[in-house]
Design a protein around this motif. Structure first.
Motif, PDB file in Angstrom:
ATOM      1  N   PHE A 180      -1.051   0.067  -4.559  1.00  0.00           N
ATOM      2  CA  PHE A 180      -1.458   1.453  -4.795  1.00  0.00           C
ATOM      3  C   PHE A 180      -1.572   1.778  -6.278  1.00  0.00           C
ATOM      4  CE2 PHE A 180       3.063   1.088  -3.871  1.00  0.00           C
ATOM      5  CZ  PHE A 180       3.643   1.626  -5.008  1.00  0.00           C
ATOM      6  N   VAL A 181      -0.908   1.002  -7.135  1.00  0.00           N
ATOM      7  CA  VAL A 181      -1.073   1.193  -8.577  1.00  0.00           C
ATOM      8  C   VAL A 181      -2.527   0.937  -8.965  1.00  0.00           C
ATOM      9  CG1 VAL A 181      -0.395   0.346 -10.865  1.00  0.00           C
ATOM     10  CG2 VAL A 181       1.338   0.669  -9.084  1.00  0.00           C
ATOM     11  N   ASP A 182      -3.154  -0.047  -8.324  1.00  0.00           N
ATOM     12  CA  ASP A 182      -4.576  -0.310  -8.572  1.00  0.00           C
ATOM     13  C   ASP A 182      -5.443   0.868  -8.137  1.00  0.00           C
ATOM     14  OD1 ASP A 182      -4.559  -3.117  -9.575  1.00  0.00           O
ATOM     15  OD2 ASP A 182      -3.637  -3.499  -7.628  1.00  0.00           O
ATOM     16  N   PRO A 189       1.355   6.149  -9.157  1.00  0.00           N
ATOM     17  CA  PRO A 189       2.630   5.573  -9.590  1.00  0.00           C
ATOM     18  C   PRO A 189       3.568   5.313  -8.417  1.00  0.00           C
ATOM     19  CG  PRO A 189       2.632   7.923  -9.994  1.00  0.00           C
ATOM     20  CD  PRO A 189       1.245   7.576  -9.505  1.00  0.00           C
ATOM     21  N   SER A 190       3.429   6.112  -7.381  1.00  0.00           N
ATOM     22  CA  SER A 190       4.100   5.917  -6.100  1.00  0.00           C
ATOM     23  C   SER A 190       3.227   6.611  -5.066  1.00  0.00           C
ATOM     24  CB  SER A 190       5.520   6.504  -6.094  1.00  0.00           C
ATOM     25  OG  SER A 190       5.497   7.902  -5.863  1.00  0.00           O
ATOM     26  N   THR A 191       3.556   6.421  -3.794  1.00  0.00           N
ATOM     27  CA  THR A 191       2.737   7.072  -2.767  1.00  0.00           C
ATOM     28  C   THR A 191       3.398   8.338  -2.234  1.00  0.00           C
ATOM     29  OG1 THR A 191       3.625   5.615  -1.028  1.00  0.00           O
ATOM     30  CG2 THR A 191       1.595   4.924  -2.137  1.00  0.00           C
ATOM     31  N   VAL A 192       4.337   8.889  -2.996  1.00  0.00           N
ATOM     32  CA  VAL A 192       4.892  10.208  -2.673  1.00  0.00           C
ATOM     33  C   VAL A 192       3.940  11.249  -3.254  1.00  0.00           C
ATOM     34  CG1 VAL A 192       6.914  11.706  -2.761  1.00  0.00           C
ATOM     35  CG2 VAL A 192       7.206   9.228  -2.817  1.00  0.00           C
ATOM     36  N   LEU A 201       0.790  -1.224   0.000  1.00  0.00           N
ATOM     37  CA  LEU A 201       0.000   0.000   0.000  1.00  0.00           C
ATOM     38  C   LEU A 201       0.824   1.276   0.000  1.00  0.00           C
ATOM     39  CD1 LEU A 201      -2.951  -0.999   2.352  1.00  0.00           C
ATOM     40  CD2 LEU A 201      -2.711  -1.287  -0.118  1.00  0.00           C
ATOM     41  N   THR A 202       2.129   1.181   0.192  1.00  0.00           N
ATOM     42  CA  THR A 202       2.988   2.362   0.061  1.00  0.00           C
ATOM     43  C   THR A 202       4.280   1.967  -0.638  1.00  0.00           C
ATOM     44  OG1 THR A 202       4.119   2.072   2.203  1.00  0.00           O
ATOM     45  CG2 THR A 202       2.091   3.382   2.203  1.00  0.00           C
ATOM     46  N   ARG A 209      -5.022   9.011   0.586  1.00  0.00           N
ATOM     47  CA  ARG A 209      -6.207   8.432   1.226  1.00  0.00           C
ATOM     48  C   ARG A 209      -7.332   8.212   0.214  1.00  0.00           C
ATOM     49  NH1 ARG A 209      -6.528   8.573   6.832  1.00  0.00           N
ATOM     50  NH2 ARG A 209      -4.776   9.593   7.895  1.00  0.00           N
ATOM     51  N   ASP A 210      -7.545   9.184  -0.650  1.00  0.00           N
ATOM     52  CA  ASP A 210      -8.613   9.067  -1.648  1.00  0.00           C
ATOM     53  C   ASP A 210      -8.367   7.911  -2.611  1.00  0.00           C
ATOM     54  OD1 ASP A 210      -9.857  11.260  -0.524  1.00  0.00           O
ATOM     55  OD2 ASP A 210      -9.134  12.682  -2.033  1.00  0.00           O
ATOM     56  N   ALA A 211      -7.094   7.625  -2.884  1.00  0.00           N
ATOM     57  CA  ALA A 211      -6.758   6.545  -3.818  1.00  0.00           C
ATOM     58  C   ALA A 211      -6.788   5.177  -3.150  1.00  0.00           C
ATOM     59  CB  ALA A 211      -5.373   6.800  -4.422  1.00  0.00           C
ATOM     60  N   ILE A 212      -6.333   5.102  -1.902  1.00  0.00           N
ATOM     61  CA  ILE A 212      -6.154   3.791  -1.270  1.00  0.00           C
ATOM     62  C   ILE A 212      -7.440   3.267  -0.643  1.00  0.00           C
ATOM     63  CG2 ILE A 212      -5.519   4.183   1.153  1.00  0.00           C
ATOM     64  CD1 ILE A 212      -3.438   2.290  -1.495  1.00  0.00           C
TER      65      ILE A 212
END
Length: 253
Positions: free
Chosen positions: A206-208, A212-215, A183-184, A222-225
């Motif tokens: 997190f790509v799903d 592309p990265s969690t930076v 997830l990160t 939060r909105d993506a994960i």
């Protein structure tokens, strides 16, 4: 004729060589998660390899084209950089073999020269750039109540993925439905694929979620994960193995 390789950051998309155009865009239009294409330049080293959408490593040579996505990486053990640092002439690096495109501002002296590319343009449809977020998992709710095994460490290469593989294997042997996740971190398919090969029935990262990265800013993360977690919850596994990539002391959320 140039060979085109799709980095594994494109695995969530529906690309084929005929369903997009490549158009150069002004820098003011660039953003994290944009799909871009670069032409391989420079003198090849051992890092001139791209992880494709199936997780296979593909050797690339000058003149080949690589599809990836703009993003940032802050792996202080190996290299730090981002898309905002791409040279004015469009010269850029693959920050990971998955096609995370940016420019290293700092890189380990133990590393050979990174895969270097020249920006050819953004992948566009109907004159509009294509972004990772368009292919992200969607969810109406944000429920998550799955028993989870969280793996984190003080650095990349600390043994998190190896530990996750072992946990997946033992839980699968015990007859449990296991999902593996990361997830990160910075985009790379290899780690969660190894969970699939050692006992996890499904894998997500997190790509799903379209990153592309969690930076990225915390709220964007939060909105993506959350939709990814909601989707995992709906699959009703007995356990989810969650790897937190890199280090909690680095800005990966």
């Amino acid at each position: 004729m140039s060979a085109r390789t799709y980095g594994s950051l494109a695995r969530i998309a529906d690309f084929n060589d005929g369903n997009f155009d490549v158009q150069r865009l002004d820098r003011s239009q660039w953003a994290t998660g944009d799909y871009v294409e670069g032409e391989v330049v420079g003198t090849p080293t051992t890092l001139y390899r791209v992880e494709d959408c199936n997780g296979h490593m593909v050797k690339v040579e000058p003149g080949d084209w690589v599809v990836g996505a703009l993003g940032d990486r802050v792996a202080t053990l190996e290299g730090v950089g981002g898309w905002a640092d791409i040279r004015d002439d469009g010269t850029m690096h693959a920050l990971t073999s998955a096609g995370l495109m940016g420019w290293f501002t700092s890189i380990s002296t133990l590393f050979p020269d990174p895969l270097t590319l020249s920006y050819r343009g953004h992948l566009c449809r109907d004159g509009r750039k294509v972004c990772m977020s368009e292919f992200a998992i969607r969810a109406d709710g944000h429920a998550f109540s799955v028993p989870s095994v969280l793996l984190f460490g003080t650095s990349m290469s600390a043994g998190k993925t190896m530990s996750g593989r072992r946990v997946c294997k033992e839980l699968d042997r015990a007859g449990f439905f296991v999902i593996g996740s990361k997830l990160t971190g910075a985009g790379r398919y290899r780690d969660i694929l190894s969970f699939l090969k050692t006992g996890a029935r499904e894998i997500y990262d997190f790509v799903d979620g379209g990153l592309p990265s969690t930076v990225v800013p915390e709220q964007q993360f939060r909105d993506a994960i959350r939709p990814v977690l909601n989707h995992i919850n709906e699959r009703k596994p007995d356990y989810v193995i969650v790897e937190a990539g890199a280090s909690p002391m680095e800005p990966y959320n």
